[in-house]
Write a protein that holds these residues in place. Structure first.
Motif, mmCIF file in Angstrom:
data_model
loop_
_atom_site.group_PDB
_atom_site.id
_atom_site.type_symbol
_atom_site.label_atom_id
_atom_site.label_comp_id
_atom_site.label_asym_id
_atom_site.label_seq_id
_atom_site.Cartn_x
_atom_site.Cartn_y
_atom_site.Cartn_z
ATOM 1 N N VAL A 122 -32.120 -30.019 -26.057
ATOM 2 C CA VAL A 122 -33.071 -29.500 -25.616
ATOM 3 C C VAL A 122 -33.228 -28.384 -26.611
ATOM 4 N N SER A 123 -32.098 -27.718 -26.352
ATOM 5 C CA SER A 123 -32.143 -26.483 -27.596
ATOM 6 C C SER A 123 -32.883 -26.617 -29.467
ATOM 7 N N ALA A 124 -32.042 -28.257 -29.393
ATOM 8 C CA ALA A 124 -32.019 -28.331 -30.861
ATOM 9 C C ALA A 124 -33.586 -28.810 -31.056
ATOM 10 N N LEU A 125 -34.337 -29.762 -30.333
ATOM 11 C CA LEU A 125 -35.729 -29.954 -30.038
ATOM 12 C C LEU A 125 -36.197 -29.056 -30.579
ATOM 13 N N ALA A 126 -36.279 -28.464 -29.738
ATOM 14 C CA ALA A 126 -37.179 -26.527 -29.284
ATOM 15 C C ALA A 126 -36.812 -25.699 -30.368
ATOM 16 N N TYR A 128 -35.543 -27.247 -33.526
ATOM 17 C CA TYR A 128 -36.219 -27.872 -34.718
ATOM 18 C C TYR A 128 -37.692 -28.256 -34.646
ATOM 19 N N ALA A 129 -39.011 -27.752 -34.083
ATOM 20 C CA ALA A 129 -40.180 -28.194 -33.711
ATOM 21 C C ALA A 129 -40.690 -26.302 -34.333
ATOM 22 N N LYS A 191 -32.671 -22.064 -34.677
ATOM 23 C CA LYS A 191 -34.284 -22.484 -35.365
ATOM 24 C C LYS A 191 -33.439 -22.024 -36.650
ATOM 25 N N LYS A 192 -32.828 -20.623 -36.583
ATOM 26 C CA LYS A 192 -32.480 -19.550 -37.672
ATOM 27 C C LYS A 192 -31.436 -21.077 -38.720
#
Length: 310
Positions: A122-126, A128-129, A191-192
């Motif tokens: 979930v965190s990786a998809l969010a 990346y978006a 994200k960073k």
């Protein structure tokens, strides 16, 4: 016709190794000529690191030694590091005999692994978006995620409990897992990192016909293995050590996690120092094993995210 004779090499100017200049680095030492290996700054840094390491290890060593004492030796005064009557494993025997440690360990393993895997997905998809997709409200959503980092988790216990009660999930694995899937700090970290992935690699994949998800799966994630491993370790440790939420949401002994189950064993026999330390060592042992296996990924994750001061 004049013939010019080249000067012959002499002892002073002849071929051979040139003298090493004062500013040149010595081979394999990264030290300049004349610089001492044990400089005052280096000595102070090493001493400070040793003091901090001893300060961190001392409580753990004390817990391990106390867990191998008898209850009389652990409670005796004055306190001594080595027990006068020798070491014993009675505390571990009592914890393993009176509690269902294998079942509690299994429950902790199931919930911690599930929380880690789902949180990473979930965190990786969010992340990346937020890093690559330009959609309406992206900036506000990102600031909302940053603001949610400062919310203390205990503040959300009552609303989460009523939510699990309304969904009829109390005393289930999902009641332990679902509220621990939201990690705004991990979204920020990922994200960073995703922003540092070269756009040229993603553009090349799109030219070859790859879609957004295919680019994320085949290009971004393989390049993000160090940070994903580091985030996974942090999430796993937090889920494994979480005591308050599993203690509140479960009352069935067959669903208790290891920290909750060991706490019930300790409470049943009152304050027993050796048994308490034995329970703490048993609860920390899986985390120590995980860290020993994945310490390289943790250090690499620090270096690639800039946590190491880079």
């Amino acid at each position: 016709m004049t013939t010019t004779v080249a000067p012959q090499p002499t002892a002073a100017t002849g071929p051979g190794p040139r003298p090493r200049r004062a500013g040149r680095l010595t081979q394999g030492a990264n030290l300049r000529v004349g610089e001492r290996f044990a400089s005052p700054g280096r000595v102070v840094a090493i001493v400070a690191l040793v003091v901090m390491a001893v300060g961190w290890l001392l409580p753990f060593v004390w817990a391990v030694v106390t867990s191998f004492k008898s209850e009389a030796s652990a409670a005796a005064t004055p306190v001594t590091l080595l027990p006068p009557d020798g070491f014993t494993t009675d505390a571990y025997g009592n914890v393993l005999r009176e509690g269902n440690v294998p079942l509690w360990t299994w429950n902790s393993l199931v919930t911690a692994v599930a929380i880690t895997v789902i949180t990473i997905a979930v965190s990786a998809l969010a992340a990346y978006a937020l890093a690559r997709i330009d959609f309406a409200g992206r900036r506000w959503l990102f600031w909302l995620i940053i603001a949610s980092i400062i919310v203390p988790p205990p503040v959300l216990i009552v609303p989460l409990f009523y939510e699990m009660l309304a969904l009829n999930l109390v005393d289930t694995y999902w009641a332990i897992i679902l509220p621990q899937l939201v990690h705004p700090a991990m979204v920020f970290i990922l994200k960073k990192f995703f922003e540092q992935v070269p756009l040229e690699l993603e553009d090349a994949a799109r030219i070859d016909g790859a879609g957004r998800l295919r680019v994320f799966w085949s290009v971004v994630l393989p390049l993000s293995r160090p940070i994903l491993a580091a985030v996974a370790i942090f999430v796993f440790i937090g889920a494994w050590n979480n005591f308050l939420w599993p203690f509140i949401i479960t009352s069935d002994a067959s669903l208790m996690t290891l920290p909750v189950g060991l706490q019930t064993v300790k409470s049943a026999y009152g304050l027993q120092y050796a048994q308490t330390m034995a329970a703490a060592v048993l609860a920390a042992l899986p985390l120590i094993i995980v860290f020993l296996f994945f310490q390289r990924q943790i250090i690499r994750g620090f270096s690639t995210t800039g946590f190491g001061g880079q």
